[in-house]
Write an enzyme that holds these catalytic residues in place. Structure first.
Site, PDB file in Angstrom:
ATOM      1  N   TYR A  53       0.844  -1.208   0.000  1.00  0.00           N
ATOM      2  CA  TYR A  53       0.000   0.000   0.000  1.00  0.00           C
ATOM      3  C   TYR A  53       0.875   1.253   0.000  1.00  0.00           C
ATOM      4  O   TYR A  53       2.050   1.232   0.405  1.00  0.00           O
ATOM      5  CB  TYR A  53      -0.914   0.027   1.231  1.00  0.00           C
ATOM      6  CG  TYR A  53      -0.175   0.345   2.516  1.00  0.00           C
ATOM      7  CD1 TYR A  53      -0.061   1.673   2.974  1.00  0.00           C
ATOM      8  CD2 TYR A  53       0.429  -0.665   3.257  1.00  0.00           C
ATOM      9  CE1 TYR A  53       0.637   1.959   4.132  1.00  0.00           C
ATOM     10  CE2 TYR A  53       1.121  -0.376   4.411  1.00  0.00           C
ATOM     11  CZ  TYR A  53       1.228   0.939   4.849  1.00  0.00           C
ATOM     12  OH  TYR A  53       1.920   1.223   5.988  1.00  0.00           O
ATOM     13  N   PHE A  63       2.357   9.634   3.877  1.00  0.00           N
ATOM     14  CA  PHE A  63       2.711   9.466   5.283  1.00  0.00           C
ATOM     15  C   PHE A  63       3.273   8.068   5.578  1.00  0.00           C
ATOM     16  O   PHE A  63       3.911   7.851   6.594  1.00  0.00           O
ATOM     17  CB  PHE A  63       1.527   9.758   6.208  1.00  0.00           C
ATOM     18  CG  PHE A  63       0.344   8.825   6.031  1.00  0.00           C
ATOM     19  CD1 PHE A  63       0.313   7.588   6.676  1.00  0.00           C
ATOM     20  CD2 PHE A  63      -0.745   9.206   5.248  1.00  0.00           C
ATOM     21  CE1 PHE A  63      -0.784   6.745   6.525  1.00  0.00           C
ATOM     22  CE2 PHE A  63      -1.831   8.348   5.098  1.00  0.00           C
ATOM     23  CZ  PHE A  63      -1.860   7.105   5.723  1.00  0.00           C
ATOM     24  N   ASP A  64       3.041   7.131   4.668  1.00  0.00           N
ATOM     25  CA  ASP A  64       3.572   5.775   4.889  1.00  0.00           C
ATOM     26  C   ASP A  64       3.479   4.989   3.581  1.00  0.00           C
ATOM     27  O   ASP A  64       2.625   5.255   2.733  1.00  0.00           O
ATOM     28  CB  ASP A  64       2.792   5.049   5.989  1.00  0.00           C
ATOM     29  CG  ASP A  64       3.512   3.804   6.484  1.00  0.00           C
ATOM     30  OD1 ASP A  64       4.722   3.658   6.180  1.00  0.00           O
ATOM     31  OD2 ASP A  64       2.873   2.980   7.169  1.00  0.00           O
ATOM     32  N   ILE A  83      -6.694  -0.626  11.640  1.00  0.00           N
ATOM     33  CA  ILE A  83      -7.679   0.442  11.868  1.00  0.00           C
ATOM     34  C   ILE A  83      -8.998  -0.010  11.262  1.00  0.00           C
ATOM     35  O   ILE A  83      -9.027  -0.767  10.293  1.00  0.00           O
ATOM     36  CB  ILE A  83      -7.204   1.783  11.286  1.00  0.00           C
ATOM     37  CG1 ILE A  83      -6.943   1.660   9.785  1.00  0.00           C
ATOM     38  CG2 ILE A  83      -5.969   2.305  12.026  1.00  0.00           C
ATOM     39  CD1 ILE A  83      -6.621   2.995   9.109  1.00  0.00           C
ATOM     40  N   TYR A 109      -7.411   7.159  12.717  1.00  0.00           N
ATOM     41  CA  TYR A 109      -6.724   7.402  13.986  1.00  0.00           C
ATOM     42  C   TYR A 109      -7.413   8.476  14.836  1.00  0.00           C
ATOM     43  O   TYR A 109      -6.864   8.954  15.815  1.00  0.00           O
ATOM     44  CB  TYR A 109      -5.258   7.774  13.716  1.00  0.00           C
ATOM     45  CG  TYR A 109      -4.481   6.608  13.139  1.00  0.00           C
ATOM     46  CD1 TYR A 109      -3.999   5.606  13.973  1.00  0.00           C
ATOM     47  CD2 TYR A 109      -4.285   6.503  11.771  1.00  0.00           C
ATOM     48  CE1 TYR A 109      -3.316   4.526  13.447  1.00  0.00           C
ATOM     49  CE2 TYR A 109      -3.603   5.424  11.234  1.00  0.00           C
ATOM     50  CZ  TYR A 109      -3.112   4.429  12.067  1.00  0.00           C
ATOM     51  OH  TYR A 109      -2.436   3.358  11.538  1.00  0.00           O
ATOM     52  N   PHE A 126      -5.657   5.503   0.910  1.00  0.00           N
ATOM     53  CA  PHE A 126      -4.794   4.330   0.710  1.00  0.00           C
ATOM     54  C   PHE A 126      -4.955   3.793  -0.728  1.00  0.00           C
ATOM     55  O   PHE A 126      -6.073   3.674  -1.231  1.00  0.00           O
ATOM     56  CB  PHE A 126      -5.156   3.206   1.692  1.00  0.00           C
ATOM     57  CG  PHE A 126      -4.821   3.518   3.122  1.00  0.00           C
ATOM     58  CD1 PHE A 126      -3.533   3.307   3.619  1.00  0.00           C
ATOM     59  CD2 PHE A 126      -5.788   4.037   3.971  1.00  0.00           C
ATOM     60  CE1 PHE A 126      -3.235   3.593   4.941  1.00  0.00           C
ATOM     61  CE2 PHE A 126      -5.483   4.314   5.292  1.00  0.00           C
ATOM     62  CZ  PHE A 126      -4.197   4.100   5.782  1.00  0.00           C
TER      63      PHE A 126
END
Length: 565
Positions: A53, A63-64, A83, A109, A126
């Protein structure tokens, strides 16, 4: 919580692109922008998944990313380890499916965020691709792609197998292939040398069978994976072609394809066998053939001249038999193979056709087909005979026949004019008698053969004696039935001129034969025999015989004895 994802199950499809700002989201927005044509399984609650992902904010800032870490993400769906938005967004996915997910803050979050990484109340975007799905309750999945019509035996535990394979991850990523190494993978089954799933997946296979075997991680390399090519918790897909297999306890397997109705004799150790063969591997690959050389393979059996399996496999064959001999590698060429055509540990299959066989101790085999009644006179050494014959190999191949000529064959027995076996087979025959003679090569044309006759061939003669004439001892052209005349030269000199020319000599000899006082060596040309006699006596070759030149054969032989003494 770390984000995560896995395989198939459709929850909801909502288009995010082109909607503008819809306001706060109540649920995950799912865009299934790529769905594979074939979807064998969808992600469900409790499934273990592997996925890649990229995670971004609305403005596209990343962010990731699992790609940046160089490792896929693995986890379980629906048990609170992801999540909530990711748990929902991954359900229903197929392997290789791609989705865009928009996760609102309350399913991500929340108002707390992740310090230094995700601000409070952040909507998360995502881009996910599903790579693997499995469940702890999964079993091995085996699909037979093709299978030979005839399968006499299947793989069991402790068998040694040789197979080709292509290995891929569940998403199709290749990780290994025996084809690229140009060599089969060779190993024992059920002894712990393979991963558990492959040990199970090979059981029951036939030689030549193709299978697809899907192995869940817990039957493969599990949490550790394998090197850099197989990630942890990866399902494996093997496309397998079983080339051959055997068991170390195997002996030679025989299949009698065609056995002649009449089998008077079977081959034993020490026999010399001539046979044709096709040699193949278990998958049908031809590695050798005597037919391609147009020449039989000739050898002794049971003497170690050929591989042990063939030494055993030819025991007990009949002439003309067709036999299949299946030889395990420990009775063939073993782990090393032979040349570039027989791989190591290969099972060999020989389709054999026995042409003939014999033993060096064999004599001529005589079968009397017909013998006239009241037969009192039979052929002896030095007799002159006329006979018909048909000559063939034991497989029926015709070689020669006297019937192809205008008159019968003529020969003086014991004069080394025919092969030894035929000469002995023509002895003690009556006129009109018919025989079948089986002549081994050491009494025929030997290892070298002759024109039209293969080397080391056993010959079959059908013979019929037409006529016979009593012969004379070896070295003689004429013998007296009693004592020769005391004054032989004077009686032979018919005109009493003191010399004997050829015509006078011929007249005298013919008269002795006609009166029954002596006989010529039997021949189809008696004039030539008389001419040879005259030439022998005319020692100075002046065209006449003098009294000094004329000598009986018995006197000549006696003189030679005295000279030697």
């Amino acid at each position: 919580m770390a984000p995560g994802s896995l395989l198939l199950l459709l929850l909801s499809i909502l288009r995010a692109a082109g909607l503008g700002d819809p306001g706060p989201l109540e649920d995950v927005v799912i865009d299934r922008y790529y769905i594979p044509k074939i979807c064998l399984r969808e992600v469900q609650m409790g499934d273990f998944i592997r996925y890649h992902y990229n995670g971004t904010f609305k403005d596209g800032k990343k962010f990731d990313s699992s790609y940046d870490r160089g490792a896929t993400v693995a986890g379980v769906v629906g048990v609170g380890r992801l999540i909530t938005g990711m748990d929902r967004g991954l359900q229903g996915m197929c392997v290789n499916e791609r989705r865009h997910l928009i996760v609102p803050p309350h399913l991500g979050y929340g108002s707390i965020g992740v310090a230094g990484l995700i601000p409070p109340d952040a909507t998360l975007y995502f881009d996910v691709v599903m790579l693997d799905i499995w469940n702890k309750n999964d079993k091995l999945q085996i699909a037979t792609l093709s299978k030979p019509e005839h399968c006499n035996r299947t793989v069991e535990n402790s068998d040694f197998v040789r197979y080709h394979y292509n290995g891929t991850l569940l998403d199709g990523t290749p990780f290994d292939s025996s084809y690229s190494k140009d060599s089969t993978y060779d190993t024992y089954v059920g002894t712990g040398w393979l991963i558990k799933g492959m040990d199970e997946g090979l059981l029951g296979m036939c030689a030549g069978e193709k299978r697809s075997i899907i192995i869940p991680p817990f039957l493969a390399y599990g949490e550790k994976g394998y090197g850099t090519v197989i990630p942890p918790q990866a399902s494996l897909v093997f496309s397998v072609l079983l080339v051959d297999f055997h068991n170390p306890k195997d002996s030679v397997f025989l299949e009698h394809l065609e056995v002649p109705e009449s089998c008077k004799r079977r081959a034993v150790t020490g026999d010399f066998v001539r046979y044709h063969y096709n040699g193949t591997l278990m998958d049908g690959t031809l590695f050798d053939s005597s037919y391609s050389r147009n020449h039989t393979y000739n050898t002794y059996i049971g003497k170690g001249y050929i591989i042990p399996g063939m030494d055993q496999g030819l025991q007990g064959v009949c002439m003309g038999e067709r036999r299949r001999v299946v030889i395990p590698p420990h009775l063939a060429y073993g782990e090393n193979g032979a040349g570039n055509k027989i791989p190591g540990s290969a099972v060999l299959i020989f389709d054999v056709h026995i042409i003939d066989f014999h033993n060096p101790a064999d004599t001529v085999e005589i079968e009397t087909v017909y013998r006239p009644e009241g037969c009192n006179v039979t052929t002896r050494d030095r007799d002159f005979i006329r006979y018909h014959y048909n000559c063939s190999l034991l497989d029926g191949t015709k070689l020669f026949s006297s019937h192809d000529y205008e008159k019968p064959q003529e020969v003086t027995l014991g004069a080394n004019k025919v092969i030894e076996g035929l000469n002995s087979g023509l002895l003690n025959m009556c006129e009109g008698e018919r025989r079948v003679l089986i002549i081994p090569p050491h009494l025929g044309h030997g290892e070298s053969g002759a024109r039209g006759v293969p080397g080391s061939a056993v010959l079959r003669f059908e013979v019929e004696l037409i006529s016979m004439e009593e012969g004379v001892p070896e070295g003689y052209l004429f013998i007296w039935h009693g004592e020769p005349p005391a004054s032989l030269y004077e009686q032979m000199d018919l005109n009493k001129d003191g010399e004997i020319p050829a015509d006078e000599f011929s007249t005298f000899i013919k008269t002795q034969v006609a009166e029954g006082k002596g006989r010529l060596m039997p021949s189809s040309d008696p004039e030539k025999v008389i001419a040879d006699m005259f030439r022998n006596q005319d020692r100075n070759q002046d065209g006449k015989i003098t009294s000094e030149e004329l000598k009986l054969k018995s006197d000549e032989d006696q003189e030679k004895i005295h000279e030697e003494l």
